[in-house]
Design an enzyme around this catalytic site. Structure first.
Site, PDB file in Angstrom:
ATOM      1  CD  GLU A   1       5.303 -21.288  11.164  1.00 43.87           C
ATOM      2  OE1 GLU A   1       5.399 -21.565  12.389  1.00 43.87           O
ATOM      3  OE2 GLU A   1       4.370 -20.622  10.687  1.00 43.87           O
TER       4      GLU A   1
ATOM      5  CD  GLU B   1      -3.009  -1.074   2.232  1.00 47.09           C
ATOM      6  OE1 GLU B   1      -2.645  -0.550   3.300  1.00 47.09           O
ATOM      7  OE2 GLU B   1      -4.108  -1.623   2.094  1.00 47.09           O
TER       8      GLU B   1
END
EC number: 4.2.1.126
Length: 268
Positions: A109, A78
């Site tokens: 992960e 953004e």
């Protein structure tokens, strides 16, 4: 037991009516902003280190897995449309790569070396910053990434929702937002995720303001990617110059941004 894994303050959720469920979730959410407020000095200290580094050409990396990784990517993605910066200034990286944005990638992960490999694809230098995001503070991908970043001279910080976590121990600027047990036990996409989103918003927005990407209170460098934003930019120019909307819009479209249009007007 860690705070993020501790039992919910509520039980027998399946027996509650919809109104009660929503009310109780909302009551828990009220606690998040207060938890963030408690660590404002720590956020301040980190941002004050990031700003001069980015002024010198450094970049801001977010690394995370699962929900935490997605939130980092959201914040990074953004920044270009909101502040007009290039896509390589704030970079979100998720364990498992872009396919993990939509679907979980098994065991991604757990690799302590992969985050640094992912960062290294972009190259790195001493003015870069790496912020590890992990609600638990125990994610190997994130811990390994910040540890190697610090070894290579990069500034390191983290956002976690447990106290005294292994992740916090590896960074120079740990941000520990203790929001308490989740409404659904262990579901850190809820309060922990909200806390992480708030802190990420604060970091990126404050950094961009200090980099000169906001004037007054306006997004003068925003990208004109749709009609709504063109209308917003037109209003900004009209307010700043006193011109009518038709002329303001023509200036905006000619110069490509609110900042450039207003500067061109006042140079006359």
């Amino acid at each position: 037991m860690s705070t993020t894994e501790s039992n919910s303050l509520y039980d027998n959720l399946e027996n509650l009516d919809v109104a009660s469920l929503l009310k109780n979730i909302n009551q828990e959410d009220y606690k998040v902003a207060a938890a963030v407020e408690k660590i404002l000095p720590s956020i301040t200290a980190l941002v004050e280190q990031i700003v001069p580094r980015m002024q010198a050409g450094g970049r801001l990396f977010y690394i995370g897995a699962g929900t935490s990784g997605r939130l980092g990517i959201l914040d990074a993605s953004e920044c270009p449309p909101t502040f007009g910066v290039s896509h390589d200034r704030v970079i979100g990286i998720i364990a498992g790569g872009d396919k993990a944005i939509r679907k979980a990638v098994e065991n991604a992960e757990d690799d302590q070396n992969q985050a640094w490999n992912d960062i290294s694809v972009y190259g790195f230098h001493a003015s870069d910053t790496v912020i590890g995001i992990a609600a638990s503070g125990t994610t190997p991908y994130v811990i390994g990434g910040v540890k190697q970043a610090k070894t290579n001279g990069l500034l390191t910080g983290c956002i976690t929702c447990n106290s005294n976590s292994p992740l916090a121990a590896e960074v120079e600027f740990p941000l520990e937002v203790i929001v308490g047990p989740e409404f659904v036990t262990g579901s850190t996409r809820m309060k922990a995720g909200t806390a992480q989103k708030l802190v990420l918003n604060m970091i990126s927005t404050t950094v961009m303001i200090k980099l000169g990407r906001v004037k007054g209170n306006k997004m003068v460098d925003m990208q004109l990617s749709n009609e709504k934003l063109i209308k917003r930019g037109t209003r900004m120019i009209a307010e700043s110059t006193g011109l009518d909307e038709e002329i303001s819009k023509s200036l905006l479209l000619k110069h490509g941004s609110v900042r450039a249009a207003v500067e061109a007007f006042y140079k006359k």
